[in-house]
Design a protein around this motif. Structure first.
Motif, PDB file in Angstrom:
ATOM      1  N   TYR A 215       0.868  -1.181   0.000  1.00  0.00           N
ATOM      2  CA  TYR A 215       0.000   0.000   0.000  1.00  0.00           C
ATOM      3  C   TYR A 215       0.899   1.223   0.000  1.00  0.00           C
ATOM      4  O   TYR A 215       1.923   1.264   0.687  1.00  0.00           O
ATOM      5  N   GLU A 216       0.506   2.242  -0.769  1.00  0.00           N
ATOM      6  CA  GLU A 216       1.251   3.500  -0.776  1.00  0.00           C
ATOM      7  C   GLU A 216       0.279   4.648  -0.972  1.00  0.00           C
ATOM      8  O   GLU A 216      -0.625   4.563  -1.812  1.00  0.00           O
ATOM      9  N   GLN A 217       0.477   5.733  -0.211  1.00  0.00           N
ATOM     10  CA  GLN A 217      -0.422   6.871  -0.309  1.00  0.00           C
ATOM     11  C   GLN A 217       0.300   8.145   0.111  1.00  0.00           C
ATOM     12  O   GLN A 217       1.060   8.151   1.081  1.00  0.00           O
ATOM     13  N   PHE A 218       0.083   9.229  -0.646  1.00  0.00           N
ATOM     14  CA  PHE A 218       0.508  10.548  -0.202  1.00  0.00           C
ATOM     15  C   PHE A 218      -0.559  11.097   0.749  1.00  0.00           C
ATOM     16  O   PHE A 218      -1.755  10.869   0.546  1.00  0.00           O
ATOM     17  N   THR A 219      -0.122  11.819   1.765  1.00  0.00           N
ATOM     18  CA  THR A 219      -1.014  12.280   2.824  1.00  0.00           C
ATOM     19  C   THR A 219      -1.181  13.797   2.750  1.00  0.00           C
ATOM     20  O   THR A 219      -0.234  14.536   3.047  1.00  0.00           O
ATOM     21  N   PRO A 220      -2.355  14.291   2.355  1.00  0.00           N
ATOM     22  CA  PRO A 220      -2.556  15.738   2.232  1.00  0.00           C
ATOM     23  C   PRO A 220      -2.180  16.488   3.503  1.00  0.00           C
ATOM     24  O   PRO A 220      -2.547  16.080   4.617  1.00  0.00           O
ATOM     25  N   ASN A 221      -1.397  17.548   3.320  1.00  0.00           N
ATOM     26  CA  ASN A 221      -1.025  18.451   4.411  1.00  0.00           C
ATOM     27  C   ASN A 221      -0.247  17.776   5.542  1.00  0.00           C
ATOM     28  O   ASN A 221      -0.153  18.320   6.645  1.00  0.00           O
ATOM     29  N   TRP A 222       0.309  16.601   5.260  1.00  0.00           N
ATOM     30  CA  TRP A 222       1.039  15.860   6.307  1.00  0.00           C
ATOM     31  C   TRP A 222       0.148  15.626   7.529  1.00  0.00           C
ATOM     32  O   TRP A 222       0.627  15.545   8.660  1.00  0.00           O
ATOM     33  N   ASP A 223      -1.135  15.489   7.322  1.00  0.00           N
ATOM     34  CA  ASP A 223      -2.091  15.441   8.418  1.00  0.00           C
ATOM     35  C   ASP A 223      -2.101  14.074   9.092  1.00  0.00           C
ATOM     36  O   ASP A 223      -2.325  13.043   8.454  1.00  0.00           O
ATOM     37  N   SER A 224      -1.892  14.053  10.402  1.00  0.00           N
ATOM     38  CA  SER A 224      -1.785  12.785  11.119  1.00  0.00           C
ATOM     39  C   SER A 224      -3.111  12.031  11.170  1.00  0.00           C
ATOM     40  O   SER A 224      -3.129  10.796  11.138  1.00  0.00           O
ATOM     41  N   GLN A 226      -5.419  12.044   8.858  1.00  0.00           N
ATOM     42  CA  GLN A 226      -5.568  11.426   7.544  1.00  0.00           C
ATOM     43  C   GLN A 226      -4.644  10.222   7.428  1.00  0.00           C
ATOM     44  O   GLN A 226      -5.014   9.186   6.870  1.00  0.00           O
ATOM     45  N   ALA A 227      -3.427  10.344   7.962  1.00  0.00           N
ATOM     46  CA  ALA A 227      -2.480   9.227   7.920  1.00  0.00           C
ATOM     47  C   ALA A 227      -2.992   8.040   8.730  1.00  0.00           C
ATOM     48  O   ALA A 227      -2.795   6.879   8.340  1.00  0.00           O
ATOM     49  N   LEU A 228      -3.651   8.323   9.849  1.00  0.00           N
ATOM     50  CA  LEU A 228      -4.245   7.242  10.644  1.00  0.00           C
ATOM     51  C   LEU A 228      -5.285   6.495   9.831  1.00  0.00           C
ATOM     52  O   LEU A 228      -5.312   5.252   9.803  1.00  0.00           O
ATOM     53  N   THR A 229      -6.133   7.248   9.140  1.00  0.00           N
ATOM     54  CA  THR A 229      -7.147   6.620   8.289  1.00  0.00           C
ATOM     55  C   THR A 229      -6.506   5.795   7.186  1.00  0.00           C
ATOM     56  O   THR A 229      -6.940   4.665   6.889  1.00  0.00           O
ATOM     57  N   GLU A 230      -5.464   6.341   6.573  1.00  0.00           N
ATOM     58  CA  GLU A 230      -4.760   5.623   5.497  1.00  0.00           C
ATOM     59  C   GLU A 230      -4.153   4.324   6.014  1.00  0.00           C
ATOM     60  O   GLU A 230      -4.234   3.273   5.352  1.00  0.00           O
ATOM     61  N   MET A 231      -3.539   4.368   7.191  1.00  0.00           N
ATOM     62  CA  MET A 231      -2.920   3.170   7.743  1.00  0.00           C
ATOM     63  C   MET A 231      -3.977   2.142   8.110  1.00  0.00           C
ATOM     64  O   MET A 231      -3.788   0.937   7.908  1.00  0.00           O
ATOM     65  N   GLN A 232      -5.094   2.607   8.630  1.00  0.00           N
ATOM     66  CA  GLN A 232      -6.195   1.678   8.939  1.00  0.00           C
ATOM     67  C   GLN A 232      -6.707   1.014   7.666  1.00  0.00           C
ATOM     68  O   GLN A 232      -6.991  -0.198   7.650  1.00  0.00           O
ATOM     69  N   GLN A 233      -6.819   1.793   6.590  1.00  0.00           N
ATOM     70  CA  GLN A 233      -7.259   1.232   5.315  1.00  0.00           C
ATOM     71  C   GLN A 233      -6.254   0.215   4.789  1.00  0.00           C
ATOM     72  O   GLN A 233      -6.636  -0.831   4.243  1.00  0.00           O
ATOM     73  N   ALA A 234      -4.972   0.517   4.958  1.00  0.00           N
ATOM     74  CA  ALA A 234      -3.938  -0.408   4.504  1.00  0.00           C
ATOM     75  C   ALA A 234      -4.026  -1.729   5.258  1.00  0.00           C
ATOM     76  O   ALA A 234      -3.936  -2.816   4.656  1.00  0.00           O
ATOM     77  N   LEU A 235      -4.215  -1.652   6.568  1.00  0.00           N
ATOM     78  CA  LEU A 235      -4.304  -2.873   7.376  1.00  0.00           C
ATOM     79  C   LEU A 235      -5.532  -3.696   6.997  1.00  0.00           C
ATOM     80  O   LEU A 235      -5.478  -4.936   6.930  1.00  0.00           O
ATOM     81  N   THR A 236      -6.629  -3.005   6.731  1.00  0.00           N
ATOM     82  CA  THR A 236      -7.847  -3.720   6.310  1.00  0.00           C
ATOM     83  C   THR A 236      -7.622  -4.403   4.970  1.00  0.00           C
ATOM     84  O   THR A 236      -7.956  -5.594   4.796  1.00  0.00           O
ATOM     85  N   ARG A 237      -7.067  -3.656   4.024  1.00  0.00           N
ATOM     86  CA  ARG A 237      -6.837  -4.202   2.689  1.00  0.00           C
ATOM     87  C   ARG A 237      -5.874  -5.382   2.721  1.00  0.00           C
ATOM     88  O   ARG A 237      -6.033  -6.352   1.961  1.00  0.00           O
ATOM     89  N   ASP A 250       7.974  11.840  11.311  1.00  0.00           N
ATOM     90  CA  ASP A 250       7.567  11.329  12.617  1.00  0.00           C
ATOM     91  C   ASP A 250       6.077  11.501  12.860  1.00  0.00           C
ATOM     92  O   ASP A 250       5.456  10.688  13.557  1.00  0.00           O
ATOM     93  N   ASN A 251       5.497  12.548  12.318  1.00  0.00           N
ATOM     94  CA  ASN A 251       4.068  12.783  12.467  1.00  0.00           C
ATOM     95  C   ASN A 251       3.270  11.630  11.860  1.00  0.00           C
ATOM     96  O   ASN A 251       2.340  11.094  12.467  1.00  0.00           O
ATOM     97  N   LEU A 252       3.644  11.225  10.658  1.00  0.00           N
ATOM     98  CA  LEU A 252       2.983  10.099   9.998  1.00  0.00           C
ATOM     99  C   LEU A 252       3.315   8.791  10.693  1.00  0.00           C
ATOM    100  O   LEU A 252       2.474   7.891  10.779  1.00  0.00           O
ATOM    101  N   ALA A 253       4.549   8.682  11.189  1.00  0.00           N
ATOM    102  CA  ALA A 253       4.942   7.463  11.910  1.00  0.00           C
ATOM    103  C   ALA A 253       4.073   7.261  13.143  1.00  0.00           C
ATOM    104  O   ALA A 253       3.630   6.144  13.429  1.00  0.00           O
TER     105      ALA A 253
END
Length: 370
Positions: A215-224, A226-237, A250-253
């Motif tokens: 899974y790979e995704q750019f995160t608008p505005n470096w928003d944490s 949004q990154a949480l949602t993206e990581m949750q989607q990755a884990l589900t997928r 580190d914010n995304l981490a």
């Protein structure tokens, strides 16, 4: 890009109050929520008339570094080089329109040089256009303004940042493991360079099957969030089959780790960047983050100040300072490219602590867990 601690913010605010008092006694200073002008006393060493330089930063919501690191470091370095220099400071708070207005205002106030970290590197061509009309040179700071004839660029080697992160993932992920990549803001040219460097290392491994890109995704505005949602989607997928996370900062981490912990996934490599106190806490105390990439901001601000000083005094910047070029789509921009540093649990003391970038107290008790 990533948040600094409130304690550091408070320290800068206290220091700023002291500086304001000093400046008020020997020059002029005007400050509001958006911008300020700082004027130093005349110096016998620098008898030429004072020159106004605009230092224009992008936001504070996801990156308080601009306010609490870059701003004081640049002003201090500039004043050391030229006590007569007047620094017009403004922060756009994430608004492209506001930043353009601040550029226009700085030029109207008489700024002879702009040092700009753009809100949107791809939309900031208008900034260079406005500056060119007034024959004002532009130094692109930290983030490269795209598709415009920028005079100089000062930053870290951002492709190298991505390579360092990619190399860590390559070296610490089990064979055949699945990697998730959270790449940062698509409007930030740095994010594209981070991803480029990471892919330079990882793509051959993806191609050979030694690793898998899940899974790979750019995160608008470096928003944490949004990154949480993206990581949750990755884990589900991926049905929770994730063996490594390349987070661009580190914010995304922190967001990725939160999602991993929700699924009780531990012990996998997670990268970061910016050496935030929260990130360093996760590395040293929690063991949930594996590494971060440290970029000594003072070195960047010092280099920008030296370059600005050379330009306003009519000197050609030395090759030891301007050590490369970066193509921004319009030209090869003469660049100051500083070297990033990998920080893990084993070398925190010899890097960020030794440099005075942070303290053990702040790392142990960061005001904000990202």
């Amino acid at each position: 890009m990533a948040k600094k601690t409130w304690k550091k913010s408070a320290t800068w605010m206290a220091a700023a109050a002291v500086v304001t008092g000093i400046v008020a006694g020997c020059g002029t200073s005007s400050t509001n929520a958006q911008s300020s002008t700082s004027t130093g006393a005349a110096s016998a060493v620098n008898p030429h008339p004072s020159v106004k330089i605009a230092f224009l930063m992008p936001e504070t919501n996801t990156s308080p570094r601009w306010e609490y690191d870059d701003r004081p470091d640049f002003i201090a370095a500039m004043k050391k080089l030229d006590p007569n220099a007047q620094i017009i400071y403004a922060n756009a708070q994430g608004s492209e329109a506001t930043q353009l207005q601040q550029v226009e205002s700085a030029i109207t106030e008489g700024a002879k040089l702009l040092v700009v970290a753009p809100v949107n590197g791809f939309a900031a061509t208008t900034i260079v256009t406005e500056a060119a009309k007034a024959h004002v040179p532009v130094i692109s700071y930290d983030r490269l303004i795209q598709n415009a004839k920028v005079d100089y660029y000062v930053s870290f080697n951002n492709v190298e940042v991505g390579k360092l992160q990619g190399e860590y993932i390559a070296q610490h992920t089990k064979k055949g493991g699945t990697v998730v990549m959270l790449d940062g803001a698509p409007t930030d040219p740095n994010a594209k360079q981070f991803a480029q460097g990471a892919h330079d290392v990882l793509d051959p491994l993806f191609k050979s099957g030694k690793l898998k890109l899940g899974y790979e995704q750019f995160t608008p505005n470096w928003d944490s969030q949004q990154a949480l949602t993206e990581m949750q989607q990755a884990l589900t997928r991926l049905h929770n089959h994730v063996d490594a996370v390349l987070a661009a900062n580190d914010n995304l981490a922190g967001a990725a780790i939160q999602a991993l912990e929700q699924q009780h996934i531990k012990g996998i490599p997670v990268t970061g960047q910016d050496a935030t106190d929260a990130g360093l806490h996760r590395i040293y105390y929690d063991g949930t983050q594996s590494m971060t990439v440290y970029k000594p901001i003072k070195e960047e601000a010092d280099a920008a100040a030296q370059l600005a000083y050379d330009l306003i005094t009519g000197k050609k910047p030395p090759a030891s300072l301007v050590n490369g070029t970066v193509n921004n789509g319009a030209t090869n921009v003469p660049s100051v490219l500083l070297q990033p540093i990998v920080v893990t649990k084993s070398n925190i003391a010899s890097t960020v602590i030794k440099d005075g970038f942070t303290t053990w107290a702040r790392i142990k008790n960061p005001a904000e867990q990202q």
